[in-house]
Design a protein around this motif. Structure first.
Motif: not given
Length: 602
Positions: A266-278
């Motif tokens: 999910t994203w605002g203007n310039q920043a986002g929240l993501c996952l990574r599968v590590e």
């Protein structure tokens, strides 16, 4: 460590899904543990004490592509959902000025078909949906639905998914793909302008030669999509004249798209929240144009993400928790668990496994949950679990069934054999015409490594799997004597028969996994077990209503094994189809499986 009861062990840990939020409320799906039904819940932002169920009298769920997804979406102060029993689109109007719930109406019921992948178009007060119609064959299209009419937006592709509307209401993006591909093999991104009459004017179609998924718009109407054309599911900003990667870290940033409506970035203007599968575990990251910072949250599996001005929210599981709804803290503030069970005291702690294969360039992945410490002179027995799909995945998260077996004195191994999601495109694509070969090699390699380490008892190794995982289980039992016994839960036994009757979504998948008719026949457990030169012990569990693996196949396989001197038990549930949903049935299943293993290893 307290031993879970049988009832607790039979309760699936994935209780919540499909999180959405508006500027005033949160919405999510929640599974009713006793009834096995799924319902839509809502709570005002900042006041979980007022959480209430919107669909208490009806189960919510899509049947598009058999696996569904995208079964609800907020629209202004109300919400729309798909009633599971007839696939009708239901709309709840919200609350009146006194806080009382307004009425719920049916907007649309498909005559012969299903709805899924819902997305809201607030500017036009309508819902966008994938409609699957079973008229003159099975066809899909994108439609728009409001309380007075239905409008066809796009048709002609074999499959559609993930429709998304820009915040200003001017643009719409979606994913489409064609047979024989699956959506994680090759798919296309389409971007269109929404015209004055609500129809679409195609701007461009993007084909990166791989797979795209989960298109979403930023707050300022930029388009971001997950694509694996560089080898991993990564976020890309898409414009007509440019393509820019927002996180080139060599990890999958979403999971394999079996369901519609998944929201894992999910994203605002310039920043986002993501996952990574590590290493098989999903971790959260905040991404800006200059850096990626991990979110200090102990997750193992991230189910869904959402955000509004009042906060960022996640549905996630950890090593000590079933699914929780969590509000992320801002600027160093602590995270807040809004809904979900409290953490389990002293849960089983998984050990990450990564064992070299062949020349060492590839590795088989998994997790080991050691048996409870007891006074024993030898290593404990092992139960290896093979997930379905075969492109699904297992995660290092709390599962009451694992906890139950560990407390009963078993080591539990969750394996992610080649073909599993979460380890990049090459790992996921490795099963091309190699299903029944590479996955079988992987369970054997991992078992041998654990025996060599002295972690498990070599004479008491068991293996279990569901659906596609059952196919691997049965072939592993046929191929070697490493496993004393196995359990196949509605596992594939006859690939030729399955290919002839499978649903449209997977109608080209078995050809990709196995090859021609000869290879399907030679890799099928019905054949490999007949050719086996040793006795095989197996428990076969499935539903009487299963149209994928019909009960007669289980009975036929059992008769075949018994003629060869093996032991075969068959457990059929009259009210189940391809899966075990009823809590009482799940308890019966676990009890019989445990008795089966103990009777052989005593």
């Amino acid at each position: 460590m307290l031993t879970p009861s049988l009832e607790e062990a039979a309760t699936p840990p994935e209780r919540m899904a499909e999180l959405h939020c508006t500027e005033s409320a949160l919405f999510w799906l929640e599974r009713h543990a006793e009834r096995g039904t799924t319902h839509l819940w809502r709570c005002p932002a900042g006041d979980m004490a007022k959480a209430h169920c919107l669909s208490s009298e009806e189960s919510v769920g899509s049947r598009v592509n058999q696996y569904g997804g995208g079964s609800h979406v907020p629209l202004d102060e109300g919400a729309a959902w798909i009633r599971q029993r007839d696939q009708s689109l239901r709309y709840w109007q919200g609350l009146d000025s006194n806080g009382a719930a307004l009425e719920t109406h049916t907007w649309y019921t498909p005559a012969q078909g299903s709805l899924g992948g819902l997305s809201a178009d607030p500017l036009r007060q309508r819902i966008i949906a994938v409609e699957e119609r079973r008229v003159a064959g099975t066809l899909q299209r994108l439609i728009a639905i409001d309380q007075t009419r239905q409008q066809v937006l796009a048709e002609g592709a074999d499959f559609y998914g993930a429709p998304a509307i820009s915040p200003n209401g001017a643009l719409m993006a979606w994913v489409e793909w064609s047979l024989p591909d699956m959506p994680w093999q090759r798919s296309r991104l389409t971007l269109a302008a929404i015209t004055g009459d609500g129809s679409l004017d195609i701007i461009d179609t993007f084909d990166f030669g791989a797979a795209v998924s989960q298109p979403t718009f930023t707050a300022d109407n930029g388009l971001i999509v997950m694509s694996d054309h560089a080898g991993w599911w990564q976020p890309w900003h898409v414009a007509q004249d440019s393509l820019h990667c927002l996180s080139d870290a060599p990890f999958d940033h979403i999971t394999t798209p079996w369901h519609l409506g998944e929201r894992q970035h999910t994203w605002g203007n310039q920043a986002g929240l993501c996952l990574r599968v590590e290493q098989g575990a999903a971790r959260l990251y905040r991404i800006t144009p200059t850096q990626s910072d991990p979110v200090a949250l102990n997750t193992g599996r991230v189910v869904s993400l959402a955000q509004a001005s009042h906060g960022q929210y996640v549905l996630a599981q950890g090593q000590a928790t079933t699914t929780q709804l969590i509000k992320l803290g801002r600027h160093g503030e602590p995270h807040k668990v809004l809904r979900g069970a409290a953490p389990i005291d002293n849960p089983p702690q998984p050990e990450t496994l990564s064992i070299p294969l062949g020349d060492g360039e590839q590795r088989v992945q998994g997790f080991l949950y050691p048996a409870s410490q007891t006074a024993q002179d030898a290593p404990a027995p092992m139960i290896m679990r093979v997930h379905g799909g075969p492109t699904s995945a297992c995660y290092p998260v709390y599962d009451p069934l694992i906890h139950y077996w560990v407390a009963q004195g078993f080591n539990v191994v969750d394996i992610n054999p080649r073909g599993s999601g979460n380890f990049g495109r090459d790992y996921r694509q490795a099963l091309h015409q190699q299903w029944g070969v590479l996955d079988t090699e992987d369970v054997e390699t991992l078992t041998d490594a654990l025996i060599a380490q002295g972690s498990i008892c070599p004479r008491r190794c068991f293996i279990r799997g569901q659906s596609a995982g059952g196919f691997t289980v049965l072939n592993a039992l046929a191929h070697s004597q490493r496993f004393l016994a196995g359990t196949s839960l509605y596992g594939v036994t006859d690939a030729v028969s399955l290919a002839q009757q499978t649903h449209r979504f997977e109608s080209g998948y078995l050809d990709w996994l196995l090859g021609d008719e000869t290879q399907k026949q030679q890799r099928s457990p019905m054949h490999t077990l007949a050719q086996s030169g040793h006795q095989v012990n197996v428990l076969l569990i499935q539903g009487k209503l299963d149209r994928v693996v019909v009960p007669e196949q289980a009975h036929r396989l059992a008769r075949q094994l018994e003629k060869s001197g093996g032991r075969a038990e068959v457990l059929i549930f009259d009210n189940e189809s391809h899966g075990m949903q009823n809590p009482q049935n799940r308890m019966t299943m676990i009890r019989q499986e445990l008795d089966f293993y103990r009777s052989l290893s005593s």
